[in-house]
Scaffold this motif. Structure first.
Motif: not given
Length: 285
Positions: A70-75, A100-102, A175-183, A185-189
């Motif tokens: 799972x991957x996500x960005x900040x900033x 959870x979602x940061x 796979x792109x997931x809109x709102x994935x950081x709240x759905x 777990x790997x993206x949330x991490x």
């Protein structure tokens, strides 16, 4: 025969007893009390938000697809500092509790989970500098950093979940997931790792450029930051083409602002024709 008038009147029924209220489970009562303070005045009821789950990752594991990242960005939104992207492959047997979602976690909770995630999962981080953001724009710089984070994982994933609507150009399925950081777990991490890493970087930049308050607002466009920009002008860590930064640069460093050409202005062009040139009107016939 005189009858008793009271005989025609039916006897009043005994008042019904109100049903005793159902007992509320202790856990539910505790949640309600904690969330009640967050509900604005005049709002009735509480909307429960389900935490992210490992369901999508487990579905892929059952199909023999592993590792899954799972991957996500900040900033993306701040006026200063880099974009930080993170990629995480959670260990199915050692998933830290409380992920959870940061954005739903406090700074203290994020710090604790950051250490637990880094101790149990495969983690990588990539950074897109303000210079890259100025050159490529914020969206392209973010996608570049996300792809770099995936490539930098110790083990190449076979499937990647990314937060948002844009898929990454990776060697594996993405796979792109809109709102994935709240759905997911790997993206949330990954959102926790990216957020904590960027917050620490901004605290370090605050020591390099004092006066802007980076350690407090982390570069976001809060009133304190806008006031500092107006007083001090932009630093080397600001994103040049974000509107408030551009305005501050025009005020403090006007020589760096290129004048915008007026596309609707009329320019007279003088054409000189030599007298020796003869135009044969019949040449085009």
């Amino acid at each position: 025969m005189i009858r008793d008038p009271s005989a025609k009147t039916p006897a009043k029924a005994a008042p019904k007893k109100k049903a005793a209220p159902k007992a509320v489970p202790a856990k539910a009562a505790k949640i309600s009390a904690a969330d009640a303070a967050k509900v604005p005045a005049g709002k009735k009821g509480i909307i429960a938000v389900a935490p992210p789950s490992f369901r999508r990752e487990r579905a892929l594991i059952k199909r023999g697809v592993w590792p899954v990242a799972g991957c996500d960005e900040a900033g993306r939104g701040p006026l200063a500092g880099p974009v930080v992207a993170a990629a995480v492959i959670l260990d199915p047997d050692r998933i830290p509790r409380g992920i959870d979602d940061s954005k739903r976690l406090t700074a203290e909770e994020r710090e604790k989970l950051f250490d637990k995630i880094c101790a149990t999962a495969q983690v990588s981080v990539a950074v897109a500098s303000p210079a890259r953001i100025d050159r490529d724009n914020i969206l392209r710089a973010s996608l570049w950093a996300l792809k770099r984070a995936v490539v930098a994982l110790p083990e190449a994933p076979r499937h990647v979940f990314v937060d948002g609507r844009d898929r990454l150009d990776t060697a594996c399925d993405c796979e792109a997931v809109i709102g994935g950081d709240g759905i997911v777990l790997s993206i949330a991490a990954a959102s926790i790792v990216a957020k904590v890493t960027r917050d620490r970087l901004m605290c370090a930049l605050a020591q390099d450029c004092p006066g802007y308050g980076f350690e407090q607002h982390k570069g976001y466009a809060v009133p304190e930051h806008l006031d500092a920009l107006d007083r001090l002008g932009p630093s080397i860590h600001h994103r040049s083409f974000f509107a408030p930064v551009a305005a501050a640069r025009a005020k403090h460093m006007p020589w760096t602002v290129e004048p915008v050409q007026d596309l609707f202005s009329v320019t007279e062009v003088e054409v000189q024709v030599e007298a020796s040139v003869e135009i044969d009107a019949s040449a085009g016939l």
